[in-house]
Design an enzyme around this catalytic site. Sequence first.
Site, short mmCIF file in Angstrom:
data_model
loop_
_atom_site.label_atom_id
_atom_site.label_comp_id
_atom_site.label_asym_id
_atom_site.label_seq_id
_atom_site.Cartn_x
_atom_site.Cartn_y
_atom_site.Cartn_z
N GLY A 1 7.30 -4.53 14.75
CA GLY A 1 8.55 -4.10 14.13
C GLY A 1 9.03 -2.73 14.56
CG ASP B 1 6.88 -4.49 6.36
OD1 ASP B 1 6.06 -4.34 5.42
OD2 ASP B 1 6.51 -4.64 7.53
CG LEU C 1 -0.46 6.94 10.88
CD1 LEU C 1 -0.91 8.32 10.41
CD2 LEU C 1 1.03 6.79 10.67
CG ASN C 2 -3.58 2.49 16.51
OD1 ASN C 2 -2.96 1.83 15.67
ND2 ASN C 2 -4.28 1.92 17.46
CG ASN D 1 1.40 -13.66 6.42
OD1 ASN D 1 1.79 -14.66 5.84
ND2 ASN D 1 2.06 -12.52 6.38
CG LEU D 2 0.06 -20.06 9.80
CD1 LEU D 2 0.75 -20.05 11.15
CD2 LEU D 2 -1.22 -20.87 9.86
CB ALA E 1 5.19 -14.52 6.11
CB CYS F 1 -25.21 -26.19 3.42
SG CYS F 1 -24.34 -27.10 4.67
#
Lengths: 651, 323
Positions: A24, A43, A52-53, A113-114, A116, A168
């Site tokens: 974005g 958003d 921030l990276n 995410n799938l 949305a 299991c």
Amino acid sequence: MSSEEQLSAIKGAKVLMVGAGGIGCELLKTLALSGFQDIHIIDMDTIEVSNLNRQFLFRQSHVGQSKAKVARDVVLRFRPNISITPYHANVKESRFNVDFYKEFDVVLNGLDNLDARRHVNRLCLAADVPLVESGTTGFLGQVTVHLKGKTECYECQPKPAPKTYPVCTITSTPSKFVHCIVWAKDLLFAKLFGDKNLENDLNVRSSDATNLSEHSEDVFECRKGEDIEQYGRRIYDHVFGHNIEVALSNEETWKNRNRPRPIYSKDVFPDKLTKENGKTEKGSATDDVSAMASLGLKNPQDIWSLAENSRVFYESLRLFFLKRQKEIGNLTFDKDDQLAVEFVTAAANIRASSFGIPLHSLFEAKGIAGNIVHAVATTNAIIAGLIVIEAIKILKKDSNSYRMTYCLEHPSKKLLLMPVEPYEPNKSCYVCSETPLSLEVNTHHSKLRDFVEKIVKAKLGMNFPVIMSGASIIYEIGEDLEEDMVAIYAANLERALSELPSPVISGTVLTIEDLQQEFSCRINIKHREEFDEEREPDGMLLSGWVEAPVDKNNNKSIGNGESTSSVLSMEEIQEGEKDVEIQETSESAENVTGKKRKLSEVSKGTIPDHSGLPDESSRNQNQLEKLDVDDEDDELIISNDWESLTKKKRL
Amino acid sequence: MNGEELTEQETALYDRQIRVWGADAQRRLIKSHILVYGMKGTVAEFCKNIVLAGVGSVTLVDDREVTEEALSANFLILPDENLYHGKTLAEVCCDSLKEFNPMVHVSVEKGDISTFGVEFFGKFDAVVISCCSLAKKKLINQKRQKLPKRVAFYTVDCRGCCGEIFVDLKDYKYSKKKLEETVECQLEFPSFEDTISVPWKALPKRVSKLYFAMRVIEQFEDAEGRNPGETSIADLPGVLKLRKELCETNSVNESKIPDALLERLLIGTSEYPPVCAIIGGILGQEVIKAISGKGDPLKNFFFFDAMDGKGLIEDISEPKPVS
């Protein structure tokens, strides 16, 4: 590319961006620089340090604020005269309905995410607005274009479902570290700190049905007069010692597997623990509570020994009870909760040690437990550039030039950026082609509730469904429902399907609609008596639904949560490649396109020369077999291995 | 590689990218110094990327004044005359870049880069130049060739909706992951001058037309004494003439370099923001790879054309002698 026509198409366009995160930020910046003047952006998130990276519009001082709003403010600084409308909201909200989408010339997704993505896909179909989808993970990325009726919709192709593991495997026979993480996070952590009323598979299922549940409910409760250290040791001994011994008693399980070894606290810590804790507590702000800090473990990249892990286990347990007592009983695992991450790492590592599985650092464990998507700025920037290029083509209605573009980590036939023509809509897609689905279910046993939760919401991705049998509504979720209707629906949920006021039996056709998504789908019901508990734990089988290729042992019982990037795997990219028109050669000749056709007609002489396959050395992906390609003559000579590669055909 | 740990702040900030390239690579990035020349849109994108990645320092060189045109594709320049008045492009960009990551040292070097001595370039781990004439490119590449230390060299140019990156890492040793193992590799890169001297006839048939087109325009600017990027459609006849000559000299057919392509490159002298983002991204990745010594580097040209959407790598080097 600066023709008058193009400039005015851009200037007059109204664009919706969904997502103001990694993609974005880059996208908003590039749109603004490219001359777009009316941009809306949705958003629901706020800014975190780990953003921030790469989300370069955000600064340290913005942490905690709305991404959509801050992104807008920062971009306006270098393009003050354009209009950017931010919505700090969930895209699934009802105000973002079909009429809202109809206002836009194009929708650009930068989601993580799938769920949305599917939601936006349906609204774009309903509003008949073009959608440009995208995703990135590390150095990989892709951009895809979706136009109703002309190309595949986002759901025409199977998307990888979140990875799940058989119960299991998690409770009794872990073989990978991720199994230990899931155990530590969804079972142990949940049991100790989460809602005590929730069902929990923590106890090993032994072959003899000696019901341990009564006994073990007590185990996890703190006993009267017990101090934290005693409690800690007891829990430790129970889950890492006793439970393992019980599991070992079942010979069958271990016939072909390595036996785990039980671990008891007295073996790891013969002495009292409190003496060994070293540092005294300083300050009691919840933020600073950390077992690592308290124990002097500095580096999250270190792999701790069994003893160190055990110390972290005790210390984090102790700190939870000492400093965060109030939250116990309500906690869910949060990757940004340092103490929770420490506890889960330690617990997973001790279990791993028991089962002979390699230990991992906190850094690695956090990534697995938190489903962290690794991400860098450069890939997002590249993808954003590609999105804008497609958006402009769409505005110019330049349909022959639409492309799906894949950003590869390793070049394939010299290409790092690989454009592919979009495909026609999948005629069997239940979303855009209205194909009915079939559901096999035991209509006498399965309740409406199961149908709603597991099929309608989970598999079909509807948020506000209306379920109809013929003319009667048997269930709906919505705002403004009348009280008596709500009561009727609530009662219906608890009824078996065949016992509903309007009985649902074999042969019934249910119509399910989501009015917000303007999406409707029909399901043919077929009654079936028996379901395999291991392979079909839901007791229902939906078919005609395009699902990702399934692993043999996929029980879908316990998952680790969803990976958020939805970048196509190399397998899927390769499947995309197989639809290139191929000149007939003496060897193969079989046109592997099957029913799928490229959007444009590719004549013999114009085979796109990007028809290669990705390199086998791709990082996250499976091994692929290479095709032999003869560069000079633009032909593909297909080896016999091709057949096995095309087994996973899309519908 | 000494065992200096990343600080808590660095670990938190760089978490997501450490998961991509590892803590070791991040440590190397933090110690690296990058020189950047020519602050146009694409380079602005590149600088943003490496500053976010957390390099040690970025030194900017560009004494030109801020103009309308510079504003069009460069998001580092805020359109407030009060802010940019009297400052050079490098200075304005420097102020903005610092904000993206306070841990990176961003500074400006003034002066004519052609006069900087060899030792100057030796201070850096990578040199990236843009908006550079043919002569300057050769000169800077040569200067850094003379250094005993390996300094990665890159040129980047965007014309209209096309972009080009050139990479010269001299003798480069690096590691990469193949399946579950780490493999050591080595590549030899030809210098800029050697690369463009490779006779066109010797190159594989399917080399991107963009390579040749860019060389023609580059030489045209050189011959006409133009500043880089200072061409227009009015120059088409002159460019076509030069193409004819070059093709004849190289014994190749003129159809190798279509008219339409040359036209597009001449018209579009201002930058196209989506292409800046793409080229700046690819270049950023390359520099990060070269500094960290991990991952196959691009050898030695990268081309992107928004018209066909392909981003491809061309290896322009002397064909290996057949043994």
